[in-house]
Design a protein around this motif. Structure first.
Motif, short mmCIF file in Angstrom:
data_model
loop_
_atom_site.label_atom_id
_atom_site.label_comp_id
_atom_site.label_asym_id
_atom_site.label_seq_id
_atom_site.Cartn_x
_atom_site.Cartn_y
_atom_site.Cartn_z
N TYR A 191 20.71 -43.96 -45.53
CA TYR A 191 19.76 -45.03 -45.20
C TYR A 191 19.13 -44.74 -43.83
O TYR A 191 17.93 -44.86 -43.65
CB TYR A 191 20.46 -46.39 -45.19
N THR A 192 19.96 -44.34 -42.86
CA THR A 192 19.42 -44.06 -41.52
C THR A 192 18.45 -42.89 -41.56
O THR A 192 17.45 -42.88 -40.84
CB THR A 192 20.53 -43.82 -40.49
N LYS A 193 18.74 -41.90 -42.39
CA LYS A 193 17.82 -40.77 -42.53
C LYS A 193 16.50 -41.22 -43.14
O LYS A 193 15.42 -40.78 -42.73
CB LYS A 193 18.44 -39.64 -43.37
N CYS A 194 16.57 -42.08 -44.13
CA CYS A 194 15.36 -42.62 -44.75
C CYS A 194 14.48 -43.31 -43.70
O CYS A 194 13.27 -43.11 -43.67
CB CYS A 194 15.75 -43.59 -45.87
N VAL A 195 15.09 -44.10 -42.85
CA VAL A 195 14.35 -44.78 -41.78
C VAL A 195 13.70 -43.76 -40.85
O VAL A 195 12.53 -43.89 -40.48
CB VAL A 195 15.28 -45.74 -41.00
N ALA A 196 14.45 -42.73 -40.50
CA ALA A 196 13.91 -41.69 -39.62
C ALA A 196 12.73 -40.97 -40.27
O ALA A 196 11.76 -40.62 -39.61
CB ALA A 196 15.00 -40.70 -39.23
N GLN A 197 12.84 -40.78 -41.57
CA GLN A 197 11.74 -40.14 -42.30
C GLN A 197 10.49 -41.02 -42.25
O GLN A 197 9.40 -40.53 -41.99
CB GLN A 197 12.15 -39.87 -43.73
N LEU A 198 10.66 -42.31 -42.46
CA LEU A 198 9.53 -43.24 -42.39
C LEU A 198 8.93 -43.27 -40.98
O LEU A 198 7.72 -43.43 -40.82
CB LEU A 198 9.94 -44.65 -42.80
N ALA A 199 9.77 -43.12 -39.98
CA ALA A 199 9.30 -43.13 -38.59
C ALA A 199 8.65 -41.82 -38.18
O ALA A 199 8.06 -41.72 -37.11
CB ALA A 199 10.46 -43.46 -37.65
N GLY A 200 8.77 -40.80 -39.02
CA GLY A 200 8.14 -39.51 -38.71
C GLY A 200 8.87 -38.70 -37.68
O GLY A 200 8.25 -37.96 -36.91
N ILE A 201 10.21 -38.80 -37.66
CA ILE A 201 10.96 -38.08 -36.63
C ILE A 201 11.90 -37.03 -37.20
O ILE A 201 12.86 -36.63 -36.55
CB ILE A 201 11.72 -39.06 -35.71
N LEU A 202 11.59 -36.56 -38.40
CA LEU A 202 12.35 -35.48 -39.01
C LEU A 202 11.48 -34.23 -39.10
O LEU A 202 10.26 -34.32 -39.22
CB LEU A 202 12.83 -35.87 -40.41
N THR A 203 12.13 -33.08 -39.08
CA THR A 203 11.41 -31.83 -39.29
C THR A 203 11.04 -31.71 -40.77
O THR A 203 11.51 -32.50 -41.60
CB THR A 203 12.28 -30.61 -38.90
N LYS A 204 10.25 -30.71 -41.10
CA LYS A 204 9.90 -30.48 -42.50
C LYS A 204 11.14 -30.20 -43.34
O LYS A 204 11.18 -30.49 -44.53
CB LYS A 204 8.91 -29.32 -42.63
N LYS A 205 12.18 -29.65 -42.73
CA LYS A 205 13.43 -29.37 -43.44
C LYS A 205 14.32 -30.60 -43.54
O LYS A 205 15.35 -30.56 -44.20
CB LYS A 205 14.19 -28.24 -42.75
N GLY A 206 13.96 -31.69 -42.86
CA GLY A 206 14.73 -32.92 -42.94
C GLY A 206 15.73 -33.14 -41.82
O GLY A 206 16.52 -34.07 -41.86
N ASP A 207 15.70 -32.29 -40.79
CA ASP A 207 16.60 -32.46 -39.65
C ASP A 207 16.00 -33.41 -38.62
O ASP A 207 14.77 -33.52 -38.50
CB ASP A 207 16.87 -31.11 -38.98
N PHE A 208 16.85 -34.07 -37.86
CA PHE A 208 16.39 -34.95 -36.79
C PHE A 208 15.70 -34.10 -35.72
O PHE A 208 16.19 -33.05 -35.34
CB PHE A 208 17.55 -35.72 -36.17
N SER A 209 14.56 -34.57 -35.20
CA SER A 209 13.83 -33.86 -34.16
C SER A 209 13.68 -34.74 -32.93
O SER A 209 13.00 -35.77 -32.97
CB SER A 209 12.44 -33.46 -34.67
N VAL A 210 14.31 -34.33 -31.84
CA VAL A 210 14.19 -35.05 -30.58
C VAL A 210 12.73 -35.05 -30.13
O VAL A 210 12.20 -36.07 -29.67
CB VAL A 210 15.11 -34.43 -29.49
#
Length: 157
Positions: free
Chosen positions: A80-99
């Protein structure tokens, strides 16, 4: 038949979200004018966008919103937290968290009063994702770290 309808609805929802994000990016006045009320409404929109995909009780999500991570997370909660991060546009194209992406999004999605505390918390926690190979866990544990660092200013969808 229900699957095709839900897929179509999901596709339209993503199109609407992308359109709204595009409008925000193209309008500096909107970006500069994000109020706390608008921010809290966006948290609700992100929550609604991810809540139906994962089996996470509403009381658990309410605890997260307030920065309470004092329980063992389920895989659904992690994702769920990853889904939120994806919606916020803060993941790389590979799906990793991006500072870097998270820092770039702060002026767009956070009200002015939360930007500096969020930057400090993110800088404090920036190495947390490196400790987790699971992409869902990366987002959950950096969020937990940020909540632990500055709970009064922490908000999560």
């Amino acid at each position: 038949m229900g699957t095709a309808r839900s897929t179509s609805c999901w596709h339209r929802s993503w199109q609407l979200l992308l359109l709204l994000l595009g409008l925000l990016l193209l309008s500096p006045k909107l970006c500069d004018a994000v109020t706390m009320q608008q921010f809290l409404q966006s948290l609700d929109m992100m929550r609604n966008g991810c809540m139906g995909k994962f089996k996470v009780p509403l009381d658990t999500l309410d605890r997260l919103r307030d920065g309470d991570f004092s329980f063992e997370p389920s895989q659904d909660l992690l994702c769920y937290t990853k889904c939120v991060a994806q919606l916020a546009g803060i993941l790389t194209k590979k799906g990793d968290f991006s500072v870097n992406k998270a820092m770039a999004q702060m002026p767009i999605i956070l009200p002015a009063e939360l930007q500096d505390p969020a930057q400090k918390a993110l800088n404090h926690c920036k190495d947390e994702p490196k400790a987790h190979k699971d992409q869902c866990a990366q987002v959950y544990y950096i969020s937990k770290c940020m909540a632990d660092y500055d709970r009064p200013n922490f908000k999560f969808p």
